[in-house]
Motif scaffolding. Structure first.
Motif, PDB file in Angstrom:
ATOM      1  N   ARG A   7      10.618   6.541  -5.856  1.00 27.05           N
ATOM      2  CA  ARG A   7      11.135   5.162  -5.921  1.00 27.05           C
ATOM      3  C   ARG A   7      10.104   4.144  -5.420  1.00 27.05           C
ATOM      4  O   ARG A   7      10.352   2.955  -5.460  1.00 27.05           O
ATOM      5  N   PHE A   8       8.965   4.603  -4.918  1.00 23.45           N
ATOM      6  CA  PHE A   8       7.934   3.695  -4.444  1.00 23.45           C
ATOM      7  C   PHE A   8       7.302   2.937  -5.610  1.00 23.45           C
ATOM      8  O   PHE A   8       7.460   3.313  -6.778  1.00 23.45           O
ATOM      9  N   HIS A   9       6.543   1.917  -5.265  1.00 27.20           N
ATOM     10  CA  HIS A   9       5.733   1.183  -6.242  1.00 27.20           C
ATOM     11  C   HIS A   9       4.811   2.187  -6.958  1.00 27.20           C
ATOM     12  O   HIS A   9       4.284   3.103  -6.313  1.00 27.20           O
ATOM     13  N   PRO A  10       4.607   2.044  -8.274  1.00 26.52           N
ATOM     14  CA  PRO A  10       3.783   3.042  -8.996  1.00 26.52           C
ATOM     15  C   PRO A  10       2.388   3.235  -8.387  1.00 26.52           C
ATOM     16  O   PRO A  10       1.896   4.369  -8.312  1.00 26.52           O
ATOM     17  N   LEU A  11       1.770   2.144  -7.927  1.00 32.77           N
ATOM     18  CA  LEU A  11       0.438   2.295  -7.327  1.00 32.77           C
ATOM     19  C   LEU A  11       0.519   2.985  -5.976  1.00 32.77           C
ATOM     20  O   LEU A  11      -0.402   3.690  -5.559  1.00 32.77           O
ATOM     21  N   HIS A  12       1.631   2.776  -5.290  1.00 33.36           N
ATOM     22  CA  HIS A  12       1.872   3.469  -4.018  1.00 33.36           C
ATOM     23  C   HIS A  12       1.952   4.979  -4.272  1.00 33.36           C
ATOM     24  O   HIS A  12       1.365   5.779  -3.535  1.00 33.36           O
ATOM     25  N   GLN A  13       2.646   5.342  -5.348  1.00 34.15           N
ATOM     26  CA  GLN A  13       2.748   6.767  -5.687  1.00 34.15           C
ATOM     27  C   GLN A  13       1.376   7.355  -6.004  1.00 34.15           C
ATOM     28  O   GLN A  13       1.061   8.490  -5.612  1.00 34.15           O
ATOM     29  N   THR A  14       0.544   6.582  -6.707  1.00 36.68           N
ATOM     30  CA  THR A  14      -0.802   7.072  -7.021  1.00 36.68           C
ATOM     31  C   THR A  14      -1.600   7.326  -5.739  1.00 36.68           C
ATOM     32  O   THR A  14      -2.349   8.299  -5.639  1.00 36.68           O
ATOM     33  N   LEU A  15      -1.405   6.437  -4.757  1.00 32.96           N
ATOM     34  CA  LEU A  15      -2.110   6.632  -3.483  1.00 32.96           C
ATOM     35  C   LEU A  15      -1.638   7.896  -2.773  1.00 32.96           C
ATOM     36  O   LEU A  15      -2.414   8.594  -2.141  1.00 32.96           O
ATOM     37  N   VAL A  16      -0.333   8.185  -2.891  1.00 33.16           N
ATOM     38  CA  VAL A  16       0.204   9.368  -2.221  1.00 33.16           C
ATOM     39  C   VAL A  16      -0.316  10.643  -2.888  1.00 33.16           C
ATOM     40  O   VAL A  16      -0.775  11.575  -2.212  1.00 33.16           O
ATOM     41  N   TRP A  17      -0.250  10.693  -4.219  1.00 32.11           N
ATOM     42  CA  TRP A  17      -0.560  11.939  -4.923  1.00 32.11           C
ATOM     43  C   TRP A  17      -2.056  12.111  -5.154  1.00 32.11           C
ATOM     44  O   TRP A  17      -2.570  13.223  -5.132  1.00 32.11           O
ATOM     45  N   GLN A  18      -2.761  11.013  -5.456  1.00 35.35           N
ATOM     46  CA  GLN A  18      -4.179  11.154  -5.847  1.00 35.35           C
ATOM     47  C   GLN A  18      -5.153  10.522  -4.858  1.00 35.35           C
ATOM     48  O   GLN A  18      -6.368  10.670  -5.016  1.00 35.35           O
ATOM     49  N   HIS A  19      -4.635   9.752  -3.911  1.00 29.26           N
ATOM     50  CA  HIS A  19      -5.487   9.063  -2.928  1.00 29.26           C
ATOM     51  C   HIS A  19      -6.476   8.115  -3.585  1.00 29.26           C
ATOM     52  O   HIS A  19      -7.598   7.935  -3.109  1.00 29.26           O
ATOM     53  N   THR A  20      -6.095   7.546  -4.701  1.00 28.19           N
ATOM     54  CA  THR A  20      -6.956   6.564  -5.371  1.00 28.19           C
ATOM     55  C   THR A  20      -6.116   5.351  -5.755  1.00 28.19           C
ATOM     56  O   THR A  20      -4.881   5.433  -5.841  1.00 28.19           O
ATOM     57  N   LEU A  21      -6.807   4.248  -5.994  1.00 30.04           N
ATOM     58  CA  LEU A  21      -6.124   3.019  -6.402  1.00 30.04           C
ATOM     59  C   LEU A  21      -7.091   2.210  -7.254  1.00 30.04           C
ATOM     60  O   LEU A  21      -8.240   2.000  -6.857  1.00 30.04           O
ATOM     61  N   ALA A  22      -6.629   1.788  -8.393  1.00 29.22           N
ATOM     62  CA  ALA A  22      -7.439   0.916  -9.247  1.00 29.22           C
ATOM     63  C   ALA A  22      -6.487  -0.057  -9.915  1.00 29.22           C
ATOM     64  O   ALA A  22      -5.646   0.340 -10.729  1.00 29.22           O
ATOM     65  N   ALA A  23      -6.594  -1.317  -9.556  1.00 25.69           N
ATOM     66  CA  ALA A  23      -5.665  -2.303 -10.102  1.00 25.69           C
ATOM     67  C   ALA A  23      -6.283  -3.686 -10.034  1.00 25.69           C
ATOM     68  O   ALA A  23      -7.095  -3.982  -9.159  1.00 25.69           O
ATOM     69  N   MET A  46      -4.559  -7.451 -10.298  1.00 24.47           N
ATOM     70  CA  MET A  46      -3.300  -8.172 -10.476  1.00 24.47           C
ATOM     71  C   MET A  46      -3.245  -9.368  -9.529  1.00 24.47           C
ATOM     72  O   MET A  46      -4.024  -9.465  -8.581  1.00 24.47           O
ATOM     73  N   PRO A  47      -2.326 -10.307  -9.786  1.00 30.71           N
ATOM     74  CA  PRO A  47      -2.211 -11.491  -8.938  1.00 30.71           C
ATOM     75  C   PRO A  47      -1.767 -11.129  -7.515  1.00 30.71           C
ATOM     76  O   PRO A  47      -1.251 -10.035  -7.267  1.00 30.71           O
ATOM     77  N   VAL A  48      -1.946 -12.096  -6.627  1.00 32.91           N
ATOM     78  CA  VAL A  48      -1.662 -11.850  -5.211  1.00 32.91           C
ATOM     79  C   VAL A  48      -0.195 -11.506  -4.980  1.00 32.91           C
ATOM     80  O   VAL A  48       0.123 -10.654  -4.136  1.00 32.91           O
ATOM     81  N   ASP A  49       0.702 -12.146  -5.720  1.00 32.20           N
ATOM     82  CA  ASP A  49       2.132 -11.853  -5.530  1.00 32.20           C
ATOM     83  C   ASP A  49       2.446 -10.385  -5.826  1.00 32.20           C
ATOM     84  O   ASP A  49       3.282  -9.772  -5.160  1.00 32.20           O
ATOM     85  N   ASP A  50       1.775  -9.832  -6.827  1.00 31.65           N
ATOM     86  CA  ASP A  50       2.004  -8.420  -7.141  1.00 31.65           C
ATOM     87  C   ASP A  50       1.427  -7.515  -6.044  1.00 31.65           C
ATOM     88  O   ASP A  50       1.996  -6.464  -5.749  1.00 31.65           O
ATOM     89  N   TRP A  51       0.309  -7.943  -5.460  1.00 30.21           N
ATOM     90  CA  TRP A  51      -0.244  -7.166  -4.342  1.00 30.21           C
ATOM     91  C   TRP A  51       0.714  -7.184  -3.157  1.00 30.21           C
ATOM     92  O   TRP A  51       0.839  -6.197  -2.435  1.00 30.21           O
ATOM     93  N   ALA A  52       1.397  -8.328  -2.974  1.00 33.51           N
ATOM     94  CA  ALA A  52       2.355  -8.414  -1.866  1.00 33.51           C
ATOM     95  C   ALA A  52       3.482  -7.401  -2.037  1.00 33.51           C
ATOM     96  O   ALA A  52       3.959  -6.808  -1.056  1.00 33.51           O
ATOM     97  N   GLN A  53       3.893  -7.182  -3.284  1.00 34.42           N
ATOM     98  CA  GLN A  53       4.939  -6.173  -3.531  1.00 34.42           C
ATOM     99  C   GLN A  53       4.431  -4.777  -3.162  1.00 34.42           C
ATOM    100  O   GLN A  53       5.158  -3.971  -2.583  1.00 34.42           O
ATOM    101  N   LEU A  54       3.174  -4.513  -3.517  1.00 30.55           N
ATOM    102  CA  LEU A  54       2.614  -3.200  -3.191  1.00 30.55           C
ATOM    103  C   LEU A  54       2.511  -3.020  -1.675  1.00 30.55           C
ATOM    104  O   LEU A  54       2.852  -1.958  -1.138  1.00 30.55           O
ATOM    105  N   VAL A  55       2.051  -4.074  -0.983  1.00 32.00           N
ATOM    106  CA  VAL A  55       1.924  -3.990   0.476  1.00 32.00           C
ATOM    107  C   VAL A  55       3.288  -3.765   1.115  1.00 32.00           C
ATOM    108  O   VAL A  55       3.421  -2.984   2.064  1.00 32.00           O
TER     109      VAL A  55
END
Lengths: 241, 116
Positions: free
Chosen positions: A12-28, A30-39
């Motif tokens: 149920r986490f943010h999709p990029l959050h899930q990528t960080l959990v499973w793969q320990h990588t992040l590539a995105a 996006m606007p600042v508001d979307d980053w706030a959702q991830l944070v």
């Protein structure tokens, strides 16, 4: 299946959050508001996930989130903030370079050296004043494997490492802004290069003989970035209101 | 038309510029709805009053505190006083000892802890 509830919570986490959990990588990008959702999603990780194996890499909350929040304040409205982070560490085999032999002498019978290059963070942003900012952090680890033989014929193998970090920050100034060289020079550990062209580019490079952790890493990056912004005092920047 | 004069940004400092709806209860600078920090103060006055590290701080107070702390610290690395003085008068005013929030730590003439 074990940890069924935790797996469901991670799903149920943010999709990029899930990528960080499973793969320990992040590539995105996006606007600042979307980053706030991830944070926001990342900030709830520890309360939900107790399993150590699925913990976030320490650099996520220690470096990545503070940098995104800080640099996000300067991003142009609606403009993208780009982050490429590879937080898998230095162990993946593709990060290791070729092994080669160094000349051995005396009791050292064999000396093998190789380097691991880990470009783990890259950030790009279009800032509110029209300039473009890039940050690149690369860890570089030198490995040496030394085979030596003692006077009695006893063999020993030593493995030594030396870690350095190269931090390169670049700012492309807005069109028509040349900037002025600051009256006070930067600290001796920051090298500055200026390239003139259609848009002036200022690059600040730091080579650190250790790899800072957590808050020290953020401080090092932000302190290096200061040099790029000292070239344009606030009077030359575009002000609103 | 009065606009909000709160400084926003971290490296690229600029004024907010949104239509002001109220004034800071301490320094009186015009504020938009988004920049009303703790106790009706502007973010800079809220930091000066000690809300920067208070558990009930608002996000804009946290951002102002982080920026203030970083600018102060980085000035030591660069030995550059102009870097720290890039804030405007409103921002600096809250940190002058004789202005902003009056903590009233002085000895009162008529109400001491011990009656004489």
């Amino acid at each position: 299946m074990f940890w069924k509830k935790t797996r469901a919570a991670i799903a149920r986490f943010h999709p990029l959050h899930q990528t960080l959990v499973w793969q320990h990588t992040l590539a995105a990008s996006m606007p600042v508001d979307d980053w706030a959702q991830l944070v926001h999603s990342l900030s709830g990780h520890e309360t939900v996930v107790r399993r150590r194996r699925w913990a976030l890499p320490p650099r996520v909350m220690g470096v990545l989130v503070p940098l995104v929040q800080t640099l996000g304040e300067d991003v142009a409205p609606g403009g993208p903030l780009t982050v490429e982070a590879d937080l898998r560490g230095e162990n993946p085999p593709e990060k290791a370079g070729q092994h080669y032999q160094l000349p051995a002498h005396g009791r050292i019978r064999k000396l093998t050296e190789w380097f691991v290059v880990d470009p783990w963070l890259r950030i790009g942003a279009e800032l509110d004043d029209g300039s473009r900012l890039e940050v690149r952090v690369v860890d570089r680890i030198r490995h040496r494997k030394i085979h030596k033989i003692g006077a009695s014929g006893k063999r020993k193998v030593a493995h030594k490492t030396r870690r350095t970090q190269v931090l390169r920050c670049r700012r492309v100034l807005p069109r028509g802004v040349a900037g002025t060289r600051p009256t006070q020079p930067p600290p001796a550990w920051i090298r500055v290069a200026v390239k003139d062209g259609r848009r002036r580019t200022i690059t600040a490079t730091v080579k650190s003989d250790r790899i800072p952790q957590g808050g020290d890493q953020v401080d090092l990056i932000l302190t290096t970035l200061v040099e790029l912004f000292r070239w344009t005092p606030p009077t030359t920047a575009r002000r609103i209101g | 038309m009065t606009t909000c004069t709160v400084t926003r940004g971290f490296f690229v400092l600029r004024h907010c510029g949104v239509l002001a709806v109220t004034g800071c209860t301490t320094c009186g600078r015009p504020l938009c709805a988004a920049h009303v920090a703790d106790a009706g103060m502007c973010p800079e006055c809220a930091v000066a009053a000690g809300y920067g590290t208070h558990p009930s701080r608002t996000p804009i107070t946290t951002a102002a505190h982080r920026r203030r702390a970083f600018y102060s610290g980085s000035s030591h690395h660069y030995q550059d006083t102009t870097w720290y003085s890039s804030f405007d008068d409103y921002d600096r005013e809250a940190f002058r000892p004789d202005s902003a929030a009056d903590p009233d730590y002085g000895v009162d003439e008529d109400s001491g802890l011990v009656d004489s």
